[in-house]
Design an enzyme around this catalytic site. Sequence first.
Site, PDB file in Angstrom:
ATOM      1  NE  ARG A  69      39.030  94.625 -11.606  1.00  0.00           N
ATOM      2  CZ  ARG A  69      38.495  95.728 -11.355  1.00  0.00           C
ATOM      3  NH1 ARG A  69      39.125  96.714 -10.667  1.00  0.00           N
ATOM      4  NH2 ARG A  69      37.164  95.935 -11.821  1.00  0.00           N
ATOM      5  CB  THR A  70      40.921  92.270 -18.268  1.00  0.00           C
ATOM      6  OG1 THR A  70      40.182  91.576 -17.339  1.00  0.00           O
ATOM      7  CG2 THR A  70      41.459  91.242 -19.490  1.00  0.00           C
ATOM      8  NE  ARG A  71      42.783  99.887 -22.957  1.00  0.00           N
ATOM      9  CZ  ARG A  71      42.212 100.718 -23.706  1.00  0.00           C
ATOM     10  NH1 ARG A  71      41.059 101.149 -23.505  1.00  0.00           N
ATOM     11  NH2 ARG A  71      42.930 101.285 -24.577  1.00  0.00           N
ATOM     12  NE  ARG A 118      35.821  92.074 -19.268  1.00  0.00           N
ATOM     13  CZ  ARG A 118      35.789  91.512 -17.964  1.00  0.00           C
ATOM     14  NH1 ARG A 118      36.582  90.647 -17.956  1.00  0.00           N
ATOM     15  NH2 ARG A 118      34.910  91.984 -17.098  1.00  0.00           N
ATOM     16  CG  HIS A 145      37.077  85.594 -15.145  1.00  0.00           C
ATOM     17  ND1 HIS A 145      38.112  85.740 -15.924  1.00  0.00           N
ATOM     18  CD2 HIS A 145      36.538  86.732 -14.712  1.00  0.00           C
ATOM     19  CE1 HIS A 145      38.332  87.026 -15.838  1.00  0.00           C
ATOM     20  NE2 HIS A 145      37.452  87.471 -14.835  1.00  0.00           N
ATOM     21  CD  GLN A 148      39.537  87.487 -10.507  1.00  0.00           C
ATOM     22  OE1 GLN A 148      39.497  88.642 -11.521  1.00  0.00           O
ATOM     23  NE2 GLN A 148      40.173  87.855  -9.446  1.00  0.00           N
ATOM     24  CG  ASN A 176      31.966  84.550 -15.287  1.00  0.00           C
ATOM     25  OD1 ASN A 176      31.705  84.804 -14.280  1.00  0.00           O
ATOM     26  ND2 ASN A 176      31.870  85.330 -16.255  1.00  0.00           N
ATOM     27  CG  ASP A 241      31.601  88.017  -9.178  1.00  0.00           C
ATOM     28  OD1 ASP A 241      32.354  89.281  -9.312  1.00  0.00           O
ATOM     29  OD2 ASP A 241      31.620  87.290 -10.221  1.00  0.00           O
ATOM     30  CB  THR A 242      29.138  91.733  -9.704  1.00  0.00           C
ATOM     31  OG1 THR A 242      27.926  92.538  -9.866  1.00  0.00           O
ATOM     32  CG2 THR A 242      29.452  90.770 -10.814  1.00  0.00           C
ATOM     33  CD1 TRP A 243      25.487  89.070  -5.324  1.00  0.00           C
ATOM     34  CD2 TRP A 243      23.899  90.227  -4.728  1.00  0.00           C
ATOM     35  NE1 TRP A 243      25.612  89.106  -4.068  1.00  0.00           N
ATOM     36  CE2 TRP A 243      24.607  89.908  -3.217  1.00  0.00           C
ATOM     37  CE3 TRP A 243      22.974  91.351  -4.208  1.00  0.00           C
ATOM     38  CZ2 TRP A 243      24.374  90.039  -2.333  1.00  0.00           C
ATOM     39  CZ3 TRP A 243      22.726  91.585  -3.139  1.00  0.00           C
ATOM     40  CH2 TRP A 243      23.434  91.093  -1.765  1.00  0.00           C
ATOM     41  CB  SER A 245      27.042  89.642 -14.894  1.00  0.00           C
ATOM     42  OG  SER A 245      27.726  88.842 -13.772  1.00  0.00           O
ATOM     43  CB  CYS A 281      36.824  88.818  -9.352  1.00  0.00           C
ATOM     44  SG  CYS A 281      35.290  89.360  -9.923  1.00  0.00           S
ATOM     45  NE  ARG A 308      42.903  89.014 -14.167  1.00  0.00           N
ATOM     46  CZ  ARG A 308      41.614  89.479 -14.649  1.00  0.00           C
ATOM     47  NH1 ARG A 308      40.586  90.019 -13.738  1.00  0.00           N
ATOM     48  NH2 ARG A 308      41.634  89.470 -15.858  1.00  0.00           N
TER      49      ARG A 308
END
Length: 310
Positions: A69-71, A118, A145, A148, A176, A241-243, A245, A281, A308
């Site tokens: 998503r960021t890129r 990032r 972050h 986000q 974050n 969010d993810t547990w 990272s 996210c 985003r």
Amino acid sequence: MSISALSGFEGKHFISIDQLSNDELRGLLDLSKKYRDTYGKKSSVEPTTASKPLTGQSVSMIFQKRSTRTRVSTETGMSLLGGHSLFLGPSDIQLGVNESMRDTALVLSRFNDIVLARVFAHNDILELSKHATVPVINALSDLHHPLQTLADLMALEDHFGDVRGKTLAWVGDGNNVLHDLMLGGAKLGMNIRVATPDGYEANDGVMETTKKLASENGTDDVFLTTVASEAVKGSDVVVTDTWVSMGQESEYEKRVKEFDGYQVNANLMKQANPGAVFLHCLPRHPEEVSDEVFYSDQSLVFPEAENRMW
């Protein structure tokens, strides 16, 4: 709209949500909506004739950590606004390894108008911003972050309108994403409720700042618990969010065991208020949220992801 409040923000680094005044946060959200209305797929404006405010400008994108998503959002957004983006992955640039952070910041500042990074360590963002002579944007660090959070708050305002007085419940790792979301939510007058397992609490300094912002903006006291259902009870927004990272893969089995009972599923969502919505996210994993919730009408994850861009 309060976009005019951003006049003093031009040329500054963007490291975390708490550096923004309430008016600047409002201005960024309103500007984002304006860009979406102008350049989004539902816009009636012809993309080829729309204003290109970043014509002749470029951004270097430093990616120690990969992200779809960021890129994609940064490269597409820069193109829509007339600018150019340059991707620098781990094989292109190794911050502080072959060249000092200071030298990297100074060199990129000569080439580009913006440096977006990032990274793993928040200190890397701080070091870049200390030496860069152009604005540095934190696209993710292990502490913050902020981009986000802008996407999340935008999705919530699109759905609810004014979010003041709404209650946001976080269920998961005190990471974050939580840090900036609770900072931004408090600034917009949202009540914050957080459930994290023992040992996975949010950063103490960020939590203290959140409590201060909650008091300043007239919200309920920040509610903290280790029981997911207690945090979700009476909430209007449920977020996880993810547990595990990126960089924590070796801890997978340990973390999944310690996050037992934290999956957002239909039973947990029933503890929330009628009409409550769900955010994540991305990327998500089935242990974090059930398909039943993730693909339901309660889920705002795909509008959230689209935001985003803006």
